[in-house]
Design a protein around this motif. Sequence first.
Motif, mmCIF file in Angstrom:
data_model
loop_
_atom_site.group_PDB
_atom_site.id
_atom_site.type_symbol
_atom_site.label_atom_id
_atom_site.label_comp_id
_atom_site.label_asym_id
_atom_site.label_seq_id
_atom_site.Cartn_x
_atom_site.Cartn_y
_atom_site.Cartn_z
ATOM 1 N N ARG A 22 0.820 -1.227 0.000
ATOM 2 C CA ARG A 22 0.000 0.000 0.000
ATOM 3 C C ARG A 22 0.845 1.264 0.000
ATOM 4 N NH1 ARG A 22 -2.988 -0.966 5.709
ATOM 5 N NH2 ARG A 22 -1.146 -1.768 6.667
ATOM 6 N N SER A 23 2.090 1.200 0.449
ATOM 7 C CA SER A 23 2.962 2.376 0.428
ATOM 8 C C SER A 23 3.563 2.632 -0.951
ATOM 9 C CB SER A 23 4.080 2.205 1.461
ATOM 10 O OG SER A 23 4.862 1.073 1.140
ATOM 11 N N TYR A 76 -3.711 -8.033 5.233
ATOM 12 C CA TYR A 76 -3.170 -7.370 6.422
ATOM 13 C C TYR A 76 -3.917 -7.788 7.684
ATOM 14 C CZ TYR A 76 -0.583 -4.337 3.267
ATOM 15 O OH TYR A 76 0.261 -3.855 2.304
ATOM 16 N N ASP A 119 -4.943 -10.795 10.611
ATOM 17 C CA ASP A 119 -4.523 -12.068 11.185
ATOM 18 C C ASP A 119 -5.720 -13.016 11.198
ATOM 19 O OD1 ASP A 119 -6.126 -11.341 13.357
ATOM 20 O OD2 ASP A 119 -4.454 -11.045 14.740
ATOM 21 N N ASN A 128 -8.037 -9.271 13.142
ATOM 22 C CA ASN A 128 -7.399 -8.030 13.581
ATOM 23 C C ASN A 128 -6.494 -7.510 12.470
ATOM 24 O OD1 ASN A 128 -8.514 -8.371 16.219
ATOM 25 N ND2 ASN A 128 -6.873 -9.811 16.659
ATOM 26 N N PHE A 129 -6.528 -6.194 12.242
ATOM 27 C CA PHE A 129 -5.682 -5.598 11.211
ATOM 28 C C PHE A 129 -4.268 -5.406 11.732
ATOM 29 C CE2 PHE A 129 -9.765 -4.654 9.389
ATOM 30 C CZ PHE A 129 -9.525 -4.879 8.036
ATOM 31 N N LEU A 130 -3.313 -5.710 10.888
ATOM 32 C CA LEU A 130 -1.893 -5.608 11.230
ATOM 33 C C LEU A 130 -1.259 -4.447 10.472
ATOM 34 C CD1 LEU A 130 -1.112 -9.411 10.738
ATOM 35 C CD2 LEU A 130 -1.667 -8.260 12.893
ATOM 36 N N ALA A 131 -0.151 -3.933 10.963
ATOM 37 C CA ALA A 131 0.580 -2.879 10.264
ATOM 38 C C ALA A 131 1.345 -3.440 9.069
ATOM 39 C CB ALA A 131 1.544 -2.184 11.227
ATOM 40 N N GLU A 132 1.721 -4.698 9.139
ATOM 41 C CA GLU A 132 2.485 -5.358 8.082
ATOM 42 C C GLU A 132 1.656 -6.471 7.460
ATOM 43 O OE1 GLU A 132 5.644 -4.660 7.003
ATOM 44 O OE2 GLU A 132 5.551 -2.886 8.277
ATOM 45 N N SER A 146 0.294 -9.964 6.617
ATOM 46 C CA SER A 146 0.097 -11.130 7.471
ATOM 47 C C SER A 146 1.012 -12.267 7.024
ATOM 48 C CB SER A 146 -1.351 -11.600 7.385
ATOM 49 O OG SER A 146 -1.519 -12.837 8.030
#
Length: 150
Positions: free
Chosen positions: A87-88, A103, A105, A109-113, A115
Amino acid sequence: MKWLITLTTLFLSFFVWAANPVSDQDLATLRHFALDEQPQPPMMSKTLNTDRIPSRNYPMQPPLIPHKIDNYQVDLKVNKCMSCHARSRVEETQARMISVTHYMDRDGNFLAELSPRRYFCQQCHVVQTDAKPLVDNNFTDLDSIIGQEK
């Protein structure tokens, strides 16, 4: 008592199998040669590099990869796909961003990195090729069925 029933079932199954042998012609297979032959392997299918995203063949089908990925490194340290699809990076590369589900798990839950369960892209996504289907397919998507009813 259970062992007696199991033994009797196996014994009867053997006699049913022995009384009805299956010939090679009765078996449906994708193998087009005998087991004792060493056939010439088929030519590799050509990877299509059209950068056109095809429609999906069934609901929830992972999208096909519309470009070559020869020599793409995807291992525990590097994921070449993410150099364009993270996304960056999508604004700069104009590639499609991977789904937000990548993204998440297993608990939602949403992760910053990315999955770890979605890190190895080719466990779900494959490149487009000009390969002929191995079996006939008469799949009709839902939109086509609804359009026929109108």
